[in-house]
Design an enzyme around this catalytic site. Structure first.
Site, PDB file in Angstrom:
ATOM      1  CB  ALA A  43      77.488   0.458 -14.408  1.00 53.04           C
TER       2      ALA A  43
ATOM      3  NE  ARG B 101      80.832   9.903 -11.272  1.00 51.88           N
ATOM      4  CZ  ARG B 101      81.322   8.757 -11.763  1.00 51.88           C
ATOM      5  NH1 ARG B 101      81.453   7.707 -10.959  1.00 51.88           N
ATOM      6  NH2 ARG B 101      81.671   8.660 -13.024  1.00 51.88           N
TER       7      ARG B 101
ATOM      8  N   PRO C  62      81.670  -4.849 -12.515  1.00 50.61           N
ATOM      9  CG  PRO C  62      79.868  -4.099 -13.764  1.00 50.61           C
ATOM     10  CD  PRO C  62      80.207  -4.847 -12.522  1.00 50.61           C
ATOM     11  CG  ASN C  63      83.739  -1.470 -16.672  1.00 48.76           C
ATOM     12  OD1 ASN C  63      84.279  -2.021 -17.629  1.00 48.76           O
ATOM     13  ND2 ASN C  63      82.471  -1.155 -16.665  1.00 48.76           N
TER      14      ASN C  63
ATOM     15  NE  ARG D 209      85.658   2.402 -14.790  1.00 48.56           N
ATOM     16  CZ  ARG D 209      84.674   2.147 -13.960  1.00 48.56           C
ATOM     17  NH1 ARG D 209      84.888   1.485 -12.842  1.00 48.56           N
ATOM     18  NH2 ARG D 209      83.466   2.534 -14.245  1.00 48.56           N
TER      19      ARG D 209
ATOM     20  NE  ARG E   6      78.585   7.681 -13.478  1.00 50.45           N
ATOM     21  CZ  ARG E   6      79.070   6.647 -14.164  1.00 50.45           C
ATOM     22  NH1 ARG E   6      79.060   5.432 -13.657  1.00 50.45           N
ATOM     23  NH2 ARG E   6      79.576   6.818 -15.366  1.00 50.45           N
TER      24      ARG E   6
ATOM     25  CG  HIS F  40      79.234   3.314  -5.032  1.00 48.70           C
ATOM     26  ND1 HIS F  40      79.152   2.470  -6.111  1.00 48.70           N
ATOM     27  CD2 HIS F  40      78.094   3.153  -4.328  1.00 48.70           C
ATOM     28  CE1 HIS F  40      77.997   1.843  -6.073  1.00 48.70           C
ATOM     29  NE2 HIS F  40      77.335   2.223  -4.999  1.00 48.70           N
TER      30      HIS F  40
ATOM     31  CG  ASP G 240      65.058  -9.401  -6.502  1.00 51.16           C
ATOM     32  OD1 ASP G 240      64.802  -8.380  -5.836  1.00 51.16           O
ATOM     33  OD2 ASP G 240      64.343  -9.790  -7.459  1.00 51.16           O
TER      34      ASP G 240
ATOM     35  CG  HIS H  67      73.908   3.265 -11.261  1.00 48.62           C
ATOM     36  ND1 HIS H  67      73.963   3.907 -10.048  1.00 48.62           N
ATOM     37  CD2 HIS H  67      75.197   3.227 -11.720  1.00 48.62           C
ATOM     38  CE1 HIS H  67      75.223   4.274  -9.802  1.00 48.62           C
ATOM     39  NE2 HIS H  67      75.986   3.864 -10.792  1.00 48.62           N
TER      40      HIS H  67
ATOM     41  CE1 TYR I 201      84.373   5.439 -10.451  1.00 49.53           C
ATOM     42  CE2 TYR I 201      85.212   5.444 -12.704  1.00 49.53           C
ATOM     43  CZ  TYR I 201      84.151   5.475 -11.818  1.00 49.53           C
ATOM     44  OH  TYR I 201      82.863   5.546 -12.292  1.00 49.53           O
TER      45      TYR I 201
ATOM     46  CG  ASN J   8      82.247  -0.563  -6.353  1.00 43.13           C
ATOM     47  OD1 ASN J   8      81.233  -0.342  -7.010  1.00 43.13           O
ATOM     48  ND2 ASN J   8      83.314   0.228  -6.385  1.00 43.13           N
TER      49      ASN J   8
ATOM     50  CD  GLU K 225      75.033   1.067  -2.689  1.00 41.28           C
ATOM     51  OE1 GLU K 225      74.172   1.258  -1.804  1.00 41.28           O
ATOM     52  OE2 GLU K 225      74.948   1.512  -3.843  1.00 41.28           O
TER      53      GLU K 225
ATOM     54  CB  SER L 201      82.880   8.298  -7.657  1.00 42.57           C
ATOM     55  OG  SER L 201      81.850   7.430  -8.101  1.00 42.57           O
TER      56      SER L 201
HETATM   57  C1  DQA Z   1      81.357   3.112  -8.951  1.00 44.47           C
HETATM   58  C2  DQA Z   1      80.325   4.126  -9.443  1.00 44.47           C
HETATM   59  C3  DQA Z   1      79.494   3.541 -10.584  1.00 44.47           C
HETATM   60  O1  DQA Z   1      78.563   4.502 -11.047  1.00 44.47           O
HETATM   61  C4  DQA Z   1      80.388   3.150 -11.742  1.00 44.47           C
HETATM   62  O2  DQA Z   1      79.631   2.546 -12.764  1.00 44.47           O
HETATM   63  C5  DQA Z   1      81.514   2.276 -11.319  1.00 44.47           C
HETATM   64  C6  DQA Z   1      82.228   2.614 -10.090  1.00 44.47           C
HETATM   65  C7  DQA Z   1      82.292   3.711  -7.880  1.00 44.47           C
HETATM   66  O3  DQA Z   1      82.974   2.940  -7.211  1.00 44.47           O
HETATM   67  O4  DQA Z   1      82.365   4.934  -7.725  1.00 44.47           O
HETATM   68  O5  DQA Z   1      81.899   1.359 -12.012  1.00 44.47           O
HETATM   69  O6  DQA Z   1      80.685   2.022  -8.366  1.00 44.47           O
END
Ligand code: DQA
Length: 146
Positions: A76, A106, A9-10, A17, A110, A99, A86, A79, A22, A73, A97, A101
């Site tokens: 959110a 943070r 998401p996002n 954003r 997170r 990220h 699963d 978390h 980011y 990635n 995994e 950031s």
């Molecule tokens: C993220 C870190 C997450 O906490 C956040 O919700 C994101 C981006 C990152 O790539 O740093 O959407 O996964």
């Protein structure tokens, strides 16, 4: 090898954003750079992005039959999604995994990744290079298996 890159998401809004956190590059620009990174190492990449938990889970399930590894990635969902944890645990291919950031540095919420224990490893805090490093991580895993 064929690897799948899954963004949650996002992350479709990368570039617009919170660029101070980011970065100012779009997801498409990062994907293009990853393609080149993977090509140099002799690997193929495909890409998937969704803002929906169930679609990410369906995608992980389908990936187990088609790909040698996944770069994820989960945004959110990282978390709090035990369902994505699963799904990762259910498939045998390695999931790295990622990220942009440094989630350890943070807000409190997170700092926990509920998906990390199911993943082959985690890379965070290097901006778009976290993704490039993840390609190297899957390359390493593939070579280690040989
Ligand atoms: C993220 C870190 C997450 O906490 C956040 O919700 C994101 C981006 C990152 O790539 O740093 O959407 O996964």
């Amino acid at each position: 090898m064929k690897f799948l890159v899954v963004n949650g998401p996002n992350l479709n809004l990368l570039g617009e954003r919170e660029p101070n956190i980011y970065g100012d590059e779009s997801l498409q620009a990062i994907n293009d750079e990853m393609l080149e990174t993977a090509r140099v190492m002799g690997h193929e990449l495909s890409f998937f992005q969704s803002n929906n938990e169930g679609s990410i889970i369906d995608c992980l399930h389908a990936a187990r039959l088609e790909y040698d590894g996944v770069i994820l990635n989960a945004g959110a969902y990282t978390h709090y999604s035990y369902a994505i944890h699963d799904a990762i645990a259910a498939i045998k291919i390695p999931v790295v995994e990622v990220h942009l950031s440094n989630i350890a540095h943070r807000e409190d919420f997170r700092r926990t990744s509920v998906i990390a224990p199911a993943c082959a490893g985690s890379i965070a805090g290097f901006g778009k290079y976290s993704y490039m490093l993840a390609v190297s991580a899957l390359d390493y895993i593939a070579k280690e298996k040989k």
